[in-house]
Design a protein around this motif. Structure first.
Motif, short mmCIF file in Angstrom:
data_model
loop_
_atom_site.label_atom_id
_atom_site.label_comp_id
_atom_site.label_asym_id
_atom_site.label_seq_id
_atom_site.Cartn_x
_atom_site.Cartn_y
_atom_site.Cartn_z
N GLY A 50 18.92 -5.17 12.87
CA GLY A 50 19.03 -3.92 12.11
C GLY A 50 19.94 -3.97 10.91
N VAL A 58 11.59 -4.96 6.95
CA VAL A 58 10.90 -3.71 7.33
C VAL A 58 10.24 -3.09 6.11
CG1 VAL A 58 11.30 -1.31 8.03
CG2 VAL A 58 12.27 -3.18 9.38
N THR A 69 7.80 -1.91 14.38
CA THR A 69 8.74 -1.60 15.45
C THR A 69 10.00 -2.41 15.21
OG1 THR A 69 7.03 -1.12 17.10
CG2 THR A 69 9.21 -1.73 17.92
N LEU A 70 11.14 -1.72 15.17
CA LEU A 70 12.44 -2.37 15.02
C LEU A 70 13.13 -2.42 16.37
CD1 LEU A 70 14.87 -3.37 13.19
CD2 LEU A 70 15.58 -0.96 13.16
N ALA A 75 21.63 -0.02 13.75
CA ALA A 75 20.92 -0.29 12.51
C ALA A 75 21.62 0.41 11.37
CB ALA A 75 19.46 0.17 12.60
N LEU A 79 17.62 2.25 7.71
CA LEU A 79 16.73 2.04 8.84
C LEU A 79 16.75 3.24 9.78
CD1 LEU A 79 17.41 -1.72 9.61
CD2 LEU A 79 15.22 -0.72 8.88
N GLU A 80 17.92 3.83 9.97
CA GLU A 80 18.01 5.05 10.78
C GLU A 80 17.15 6.16 10.17
OE1 GLU A 80 22.07 6.19 11.26
OE2 GLU A 80 22.39 4.81 12.95
N ALA A 83 13.49 5.55 10.79
CA ALA A 83 13.14 5.87 12.17
C ALA A 83 13.07 7.38 12.38
CB ALA A 83 14.15 5.24 13.13
N GLU A 89 9.15 2.72 14.41
CA GLU A 89 9.62 2.98 15.77
C GLU A 89 10.86 2.12 16.01
OE1 GLU A 89 8.12 2.38 20.39
OE2 GLU A 89 6.65 2.41 18.76
N TRP A 90 11.91 2.73 16.54
CA TRP A 90 13.17 2.00 16.73
C TRP A 90 13.51 1.96 18.21
CZ3 TRP A 90 18.64 3.97 14.96
CH2 TRP A 90 19.60 2.98 15.27
N GLU A 91 13.54 0.76 18.78
CA GLU A 91 14.02 0.55 20.14
C GLU A 91 15.50 0.20 20.06
OE1 GLU A 91 12.33 1.09 22.77
OE2 GLU A 91 10.29 1.24 21.99
N ARG A 92 16.38 1.14 20.46
CA ARG A 92 17.82 0.97 20.26
C ARG A 92 18.43 0.19 21.41
NH1 ARG A 92 19.82 6.39 17.17
NH2 ARG A 92 17.80 6.99 16.30
#
Length: 249
Positions: A50, A58, A69-70, A75, A79-80, A83, A89-92
């Motif tokens: 991120g 991205v 998908t991040l 991040a 990037l935030e 999302a 789509e952000w997988e944190r």
């Protein structure tokens, strides 16, 4: 993370040296790459990392309509925002091998060499496209510098030898081959349908378009002067010549 960060670790490239001695980096200059343009619209593209480099990758994927998908525990602000607005789509969280499921390609852009190696190995086992940023030996595809103006896209690659040189070439090529070339591509595209419907062979169509692109006056110079009407007249004259030649045949 640059390739030098992998020196002394267990070798994971195609040479299988045991312990990485960086010989694969030199070998990249002898590697012939098959250059292709990928259609990403509707395809899942995974970016791991991120930071600023992750953001760069991205943005490049989004510009080509990739379904991004991040995966990253944290991040950067941009990037935030992407999302939050639903552009990605952000997988944190940390990367997991199952993140690759249903993905078309993966790009690893973290500052942790172990994570990057993991992404590479997991993707290779799935026979999918994978790129570890700034480590060409841990890539089965590399990303050239791109000059993009309208429908025109020019790729510049140094086979991973020097991204800095590729960026300089990108600046210089953008100055030389810019808007007039992109506009000409658009004008020629307007008559592609006519050419396919009217000119019976590939050779006929090739000669038609080359008579415009390489003819006199030079259509690029006309567009540089802002004279689009003159270029349209050139295209119309070429159409009439082709139609007359085929009517007489």
């Amino acid at each position: 993370m640059p390739a030098q960060a992998y020196a002394g670790k267990q070798c994971v490239c195609q040479l299988r040296r045991g312990i990485c001695d960086q010989s694969c980096v030199q070998g990249m200059l002898d590697t012939p790459f098959y250059i292709a343009c990928l259609r990403l619209k509707g395809r899942k593209c995974l970016v791991v990392g991120g930071g600023e480099i992750g953001l760069e990758k991205v943005e490049g994927l989004l510009a080509c309509d990739g379904d991004v998908t991040l995966v990253a525990p944290s991040a950067g602000e941009e990037l935030e925002r992407l999302a939050a607005e639903g552009s990605i789509e952000w997988e944190r969280r940390a990367y997991r091998p199952e993140d690759l499921e249903d993905s078309f390609m993966a790009i690893a852009a973290t500052d942790d060499s172990e994570i990057n190696i993991g992404v590479y190995e997991d993707a290779e086992r799935r026979a999918m496209l994978v790129n570890v940023v700034d480590v060409p030996p841990l890539c089965n595809f590399i990303l050239p510098a791109i000059v993009r103006t309208g429908p025109l896209a020019i790729a510049i690659s140094t086979s991973g030898a020097s991204p800095a040189l590729a960026k300089r070439m990108k600046r210089e090529i953008a100055e030389e081959f810019g808007e007039p070339y992109a506009r000409l591509a658009g004008l020629l595209n307007e008559v592609r349908g006519w050419a396919k419907a009217t000119l019976p062979t590939y050779q006929d169509r090739k000669e038609f378009f080359e008579s415009i692109v390489n003819g006199e006056p030079d259509p690029v110079e006309l567009l540089r002067r802002g004279d689009e009407r003159a270029v349209r007249d050139l295209i119309e004259a070429a159409r009439e010549t082709s139609e007359a030649a085929h009517a007489a045949a």
